[in-house]
Design a protein around this motif. Structure first.
Motif, short mmCIF file in Angstrom:
data_model
loop_
_atom_site.label_atom_id
_atom_site.label_comp_id
_atom_site.label_asym_id
_atom_site.label_seq_id
_atom_site.Cartn_x
_atom_site.Cartn_y
_atom_site.Cartn_z
N PRO A 164 0.80 -1.23 0.00
CA PRO A 164 0.00 0.00 0.00
C PRO A 164 0.84 1.28 0.00
CG PRO A 164 -0.95 -1.59 1.48
CD PRO A 164 0.37 -2.17 1.04
N ILE A 166 4.17 1.40 -1.41
CA ILE A 166 4.86 1.42 -2.70
C ILE A 166 3.89 1.74 -3.82
CG2 ILE A 166 6.08 0.00 -4.35
CD1 ILE A 166 7.32 -1.49 -2.05
N GLY A 167 2.69 1.20 -3.74
CA GLY A 167 1.72 1.38 -4.80
C GLY A 167 0.78 2.55 -4.55
N PRO A 169 0.61 5.76 -5.35
CA PRO A 169 0.11 6.59 -6.45
C PRO A 169 -0.96 5.87 -7.27
CG PRO A 169 2.51 6.60 -6.41
CD PRO A 169 2.07 5.57 -5.42
N LEU A 170 -0.72 4.60 -7.52
CA LEU A 170 -1.68 3.80 -8.29
C LEU A 170 -2.98 3.65 -7.51
CD1 LEU A 170 -1.73 2.10 -10.95
CD2 LEU A 170 -1.27 0.12 -9.52
N LEU A 171 -2.88 3.27 -6.26
CA LEU A 171 -4.06 3.00 -5.45
C LEU A 171 -4.88 4.27 -5.19
CD1 LEU A 171 -2.50 0.42 -2.96
CD2 LEU A 171 -4.28 -0.04 -4.66
N GLY A 173 -5.17 6.66 -7.20
CA GLY A 173 -5.91 6.87 -8.44
C GLY A 173 -7.14 6.00 -8.52
N PHE A 174 -6.97 4.72 -8.22
CA PHE A 174 -8.08 3.78 -8.32
C PHE A 174 -9.22 4.13 -7.38
CE2 PHE A 174 -5.23 0.43 -10.18
CZ PHE A 174 -5.96 0.30 -11.34
N ILE A 175 -8.88 4.29 -6.12
CA ILE A 175 -9.96 4.49 -5.17
C ILE A 175 -10.33 5.97 -5.06
CG2 ILE A 175 -9.40 2.39 -3.93
CD1 ILE A 175 -8.05 3.82 -1.85
N ASN A 176 -9.59 6.79 -5.81
CA ASN A 176 -9.99 8.18 -6.01
C ASN A 176 -10.13 8.96 -4.70
OD1 ASN A 176 -10.70 10.36 -7.62
ND2 ASN A 176 -12.90 9.87 -7.52
#
Lengths: 204, 204
Positions: A164, A166-167, A169-171, A173-176
């Motif tokens: 959670p 490391i990821g 930026p990605l997460l 974005g996904f969960i906004n």
DNA sequence: GTCTATAGCCAGATAGAC
DNA sequence: GTCTATCTGGCTATAGAC
């Protein structure tokens, strides 16, 4: 002692180098930027650490030795398996919230320098999973936890704790969600992760 | 069409660039190395893509658009929540075993270029979690799964699937196995992850 | 120990022949 | 479209004054 006087500069360099290397990685980091961050001249970096590579290795070792004890806890503590999972998740997340770039830095450089990994593993600080493995196998046999390979459980614990960050930026974005809300989610994970794992493995 | 003739070289460049960028990252990648990998001259890279930055962005977009559909599946498929979790874990791991450097590349560059993230999220390909969220909330209310925030469940699913690849060097060191054995552990995770998650959330 | 100035190299980008 | 040769800038590293 002659080292005492130099110590302030030397540690200022190391701290600045940590900051820059952890944020940008070895390849993208610039010696000039590290010097600026430390508030000294570029030549001093070479005076104390000879080369960018050696400075980087000093930073990496220091960073790794901050994380290793955390990971050791889950492996070698003298507590029940459930307690280990609860303690580790809580402690690790508190720690990383204070050092947000650290896990990504470690993982990243390990991926980029495959031969570097061997040097680290060969070092004494590298923990071993065998005690944890034995403990898991015992509890499975006793019927306390459902059948699961210790390796898989270990991977799950580490993944749920580390990814959670490391990821992020990605997460995000996904969960906004914005940074503040995401950080609150991380706070909640101090207990959420352990509940999630224990619900999965504990036989009622 | 004039593009047809150039297409072979252009795609050779893109493939070579993917290879090198994914393995080394933007900062450490060298245009010369990409040219060598593609079996053409360095000048051609600039002829087709103008600059390293633009070539990198083309690679990143292409890589991201390979992963996005995978992630969409868990979010927008018309299946039960348990099926989604099973399908996603199985499909995702099969996919990544074929593209081992991809997840690390994506995560890494997202971390290094915070502003870059916004461009990606603004694009149409970026999935949204709202449908998944609704589904989880329903099942919690119906008493099918135990109370859990959809965001936390989502983070857990993604973490358990992605991290074991990104953190492979670290995890291999901890559990002390060679590449072949580790790959077997990943194969096993195609079902192991879903079992682990469902055991945790499903009310019997 | 700390600085300024600069050497020396390497990588991205371009010019121009074919 | 593809190549060779070259320019240019930036970065690591060192020399040398103080």
């Amino acid at each position: 002692m002659e080292t005492t006087g130099s110590n302030t500069t030397e540690s200022a360099i190391l701290n600045a180098a940590k900051e820059i290397f952890e944020r940008k990685g070895m390849a993208a980091a610039r010696m000039q930027e590290i010097a600026d961050e430390a508030g000294i001249n570029k030549a001093m970096l070479h005076y104390y650490y000879r080369s960018k590579q050696l400075l980087f290795e000093a930073v990496f070792k220091s960073a790794f030795s901050m994380l290793a004890p955390q990971l050791n806890e889950i492996i070698n503590a003298d507590t029940s398996i459930f307690e280990k999972i609860r303690n580790f998740s809580s402690n690790y997340i508190s720690f990383v919230l204070k050092h947000p770039y650290l896990p990504n830095f470690i993982i990243q450089e390990l991926n980029r320098n495959p031969d570097f990994v061997k040097k680290i593993i060969a070092g004494k600080n590298f923990p071993n999973i065998s005690k944890f493995k034995q403990q898991v196998n015992e509890k499975v046999e006793e019927g306390i936890i459902r059948p699961i390979k210790a390796e898989q459980l270990f991977i799950n614990i580490i993944s749920l704790n580390i990814f959670p960050f490391i990821g992020a930026p990605l997460l995000k974005g996904f969960i906004n969600v914005n940074d503040v809300t995401y950080q609150q989610l991380m706070e909640d994970r101090k207990t959420e992760i352990a509940d999630f794992i224990i619900n999965s493995i504990k036989i009622k």
